[in-house]
Motif scaffolding. Structure first.
Motif, PDB file in Angstrom:
ATOM      1  N   ARG A  22      48.230   8.379  27.787  1.00 60.31           N
ATOM      2  CA  ARG A  22      47.896   8.220  26.453  1.00 60.31           C
ATOM      3  C   ARG A  22      47.711   9.403  25.556  1.00 60.31           C
ATOM      4  O   ARG A  22      48.230  10.143  24.319  1.00 60.31           O
ATOM      5  CB  ARG A  22      46.567   7.569  26.666  1.00 60.31           C
ATOM      6  CG  ARG A  22      46.104   7.435  24.514  1.00 60.31           C
ATOM      7  CD  ARG A  22      44.253   6.386  24.833  1.00 60.31           C
ATOM      8  NE  ARG A  22      44.523   6.489  23.158  1.00 60.31           N
ATOM      9  CZ  ARG A  22      43.102   6.062  23.196  1.00 60.31           C
ATOM     10  NH1 ARG A  22      42.357   4.851  24.095  1.00 60.31           N
ATOM     11  NH2 ARG A  22      42.867   5.723  21.917  1.00 60.31           N
ATOM     12  N   GLY A  23      46.721  10.208  26.702  1.00 60.18           N
ATOM     13  CA  GLY A  23      47.016  11.905  25.974  1.00 60.18           C
ATOM     14  C   GLY A  23      47.593  12.710  25.979  1.00 60.18           C
ATOM     15  O   GLY A  23      48.000  13.553  24.969  1.00 60.18           O
ATOM     16  N   ALA A  25      50.849  11.210  24.765  1.00 63.91           N
ATOM     17  CA  ALA A  25      51.583  10.666  24.094  1.00 63.91           C
ATOM     18  C   ALA A  25      50.665  11.387  21.946  1.00 63.91           C
ATOM     19  O   ALA A  25      51.575  11.091  21.675  1.00 63.91           O
ATOM     20  CB  ALA A  25      51.656   9.379  23.710  1.00 63.91           C
ATOM     21  N   ASN A  26      49.864  11.183  22.642  1.00 64.02           N
ATOM     22  CA  ASN A  26      48.976  11.875  21.464  1.00 64.02           C
ATOM     23  C   ASN A  26      49.740  13.252  20.765  1.00 64.02           C
ATOM     24  O   ASN A  26      49.649  13.608  19.763  1.00 64.02           O
ATOM     25  CB  ASN A  26      46.815  11.993  21.616  1.00 64.02           C
ATOM     26  CG  ASN A  26      46.599  10.846  21.971  1.00 64.02           C
ATOM     27  OD1 ASN A  26      45.099  10.529  22.888  1.00 64.02           O
ATOM     28  ND2 ASN A  26      46.628  10.137  20.878  1.00 64.02           N
ATOM     29  N   PHE A  27      49.608  14.063  21.954  1.00 65.04           N
ATOM     30  CA  PHE A  27      50.074  15.453  21.455  1.00 65.04           C
ATOM     31  C   PHE A  27      51.885  15.479  22.005  1.00 65.04           C
ATOM     32  O   PHE A  27      52.072  16.451  21.406  1.00 65.04           O
ATOM     33  CB  PHE A  27      49.783  16.500  22.423  1.00 65.04           C
ATOM     34  CG  PHE A  27      48.137  15.968  21.751  1.00 65.04           C
ATOM     35  CD1 PHE A  27      47.283  16.805  20.755  1.00 65.04           C
ATOM     36  CD2 PHE A  27      46.586  15.915  23.068  1.00 65.04           C
ATOM     37  CE1 PHE A  27      45.970  16.938  20.490  1.00 65.04           C
ATOM     38  CE2 PHE A  27      45.827  15.850  22.681  1.00 65.04           C
ATOM     39  CZ  PHE A  27      45.121  15.888  21.033  1.00 65.04           C
ATOM     40  N   GLY A  28      52.633  14.672  21.914  1.00 67.02           N
ATOM     41  CA  GLY A  28      53.902  14.315  21.958  1.00 67.02           C
ATOM     42  C   GLY A  28      54.429  14.763  23.115  1.00 67.02           C
ATOM     43  O   GLY A  28      55.929  15.039  23.009  1.00 67.02           O
ATOM     44  N   GLY A  53      50.412   3.576  24.622  1.00 66.35           N
ATOM     45  CA  GLY A  53      51.717   5.425  25.099  1.00 66.35           C
ATOM     46  C   GLY A  53      52.664   5.334  25.616  1.00 66.35           C
ATOM     47  O   GLY A  53      53.318   5.928  25.975  1.00 66.35           O
ATOM     48  N   TYR A 154      47.178  19.121  24.590  1.00 62.05           N
ATOM     49  CA  TYR A 154      46.108  19.204  23.197  1.00 62.05           C
ATOM     50  C   TYR A 154      46.579  20.912  23.216  1.00 62.05           C
ATOM     51  O   TYR A 154      47.525  21.700  22.410  1.00 62.05           O
ATOM     52  CB  TYR A 154      44.512  19.787  23.404  1.00 62.05           C
ATOM     53  CG  TYR A 154      44.157  20.496  22.865  1.00 62.05           C
ATOM     54  CD1 TYR A 154      44.196  20.063  21.168  1.00 62.05           C
ATOM     55  CD2 TYR A 154      43.230  22.020  23.208  1.00 62.05           C
ATOM     56  CE1 TYR A 154      43.186  20.803  20.312  1.00 62.05           C
ATOM     57  CE2 TYR A 154      42.640  22.336  22.467  1.00 62.05           C
ATOM     58  CZ  TYR A 154      42.258  22.061  20.802  1.00 62.05           C
ATOM     59  OH  TYR A 154      41.789  22.837  20.019  1.00 62.05           O
TER      60      TYR A 154
END
Lengths: 237, 237
Positions: A22-23, A25-28, A53, A154
């Motif tokens: 998930r993390g 995917a959150n940042f591409g 994700g 991030y």
């Protein structure tokens, strides 16, 4: 941002893998590699934490870290506290900045994460070019695995959101090429009687690997090293 | 870093609160405020995820966001996508930098996080001075609550950690030691018939020097190289 690969070595909890997905995917980020996940892969317990994700992240499984790194040009080992090893230590921010300032777009860069309880072994760290150490509190430094992944994802996204890479200097060879040369090198050293005390051999091998990795040899330079090894082993004086 | 306060509004899962506590403790933050946690507080399910973090973080509970913000001087609302609202929008990095550049140490700064499913309401955002928006992927922007907390805690700690380029953990050997080793190396290469075309030799020598110099060998490593050269030249196969 396909130039970044995240590698989880011996992850224990599928929930953490899901949260890591998930993390990312959150940042591409889209390339996740698992080395010998304890509970196998795929695993149902990873699904809820990924929260969708998996549609964005491709997960592949490898037997050991060396295989997972085979096509990577640059690799960073994440550790809570840097060990007594002759490798450069970067903050997350400095590592990403270093990568972008010194290497061009095609330089595939691995960020390697250790197992939940134990982190990375010295042998695993030795396979990487440099170390990333988070600016954590001295008396509570152990990050959750997925949190550590999030932090790096991030930082990668942050870099891209403001700055652009500088002109390329050079791309190190893929690690499988380096390792092929290194194995041959160790082999001829062994034949030359270099390893006098066998119990010291793993540590000495690790030190030589660390020293040569630091040179971040290009493909051409790996070829030169092969030529050097051939010449040296021909040499009778 | 007591000048920072994290506020979770209407958090649903105690596990996320526990993970948030761990992430805050990892980066030296100690003031967590909960606004109307769905399952009450304290809650046993928060304990495993905190992994000991409760020893470092004080948690207090408030009825609404306005009360939780009562003693804060500056407040940022975290959102996945900024709403149509007349407020400044900062990246996490820019927000922390803005706070440090414009306010003194005593400026108590709140970072406000929304509920898992819904995020912050417009009314809650309206209570804050400005908005923080993470550089997330457009098509997968919703961060897990604890991951969002981790990101902000990391960014706060990064600012304080005075980002130095890299920690060079060792001193390269004096160049005369390197050059002594290098000259010997070239000499045995020459005896091994490595330099086939003499007019190319200066360039090849230069390339090898460049590659080995990049490793920035320590004195001990120079000694290892001497041992390696000896072993390789002993090697008849």
């Amino acid at each position: 941002m396909n130039q970044f690969t995240f590698i989880l070595t011996r992850p224990q909890m599928p929930e953490n893998i899901g949260a890591a997905v998930r993390g990312m995917a959150n940042f591409g980020l889209s390339d996740l590699r698992l080395v010998a996940p304890r509970d196998g892969w795929p695993h149902d317990d990873a699904i809820p934490m990924a929260s969708g994700g998996f549609d964005h992240v491709q997960v592949s499984v490898f037997e050991n870290l060396q295989q997972a790194l085979h096509d990577c040009h640059l690799s960073f080992a994440t550790t809570a506290r840097s060990r007594d090893m002759q490798k450069d230590v970067y903050s997350p921010k400095a590592a990403i900045s270093y990568r972008h300032k010194n290497f061009d777009f095609s330089c595939k860069t691995a960020i390697v994460f250790g197992a939940e309880r134990t982190g990375l072994t010295n042998e695993e760290i030795a396979l990487c070019h440099a170390i990333i150490e988070a600016p954590t509190s001295k008396d509570f430094s152990s990050l959750n695995l997925a949190q550590c992944v999030l932090m790096m994802a991030y930082e990668i996204a942050s870099f891209h959101s403001k700055d652009k890479p500088a002109d390329h200097v050079m791309t190190p060879a893929p690690l499988e090429n380096f390792n092929g040369m290194f194995d041959r090198f160790i082999d001829v050293l062994d034949h030359g009687g270099f390893f006098k005390e066998s119990h010291l051999r793993p540590k000495i091998e690790r030190n030589i690997r660390t020293m040569l990795l630091r040179a971040q040899m290009s493909d051409n330079e790996i070829k030169t090293m092969h030529g050097i090894i051939s010449a040296l082993t021909r040499n009778n004086r």
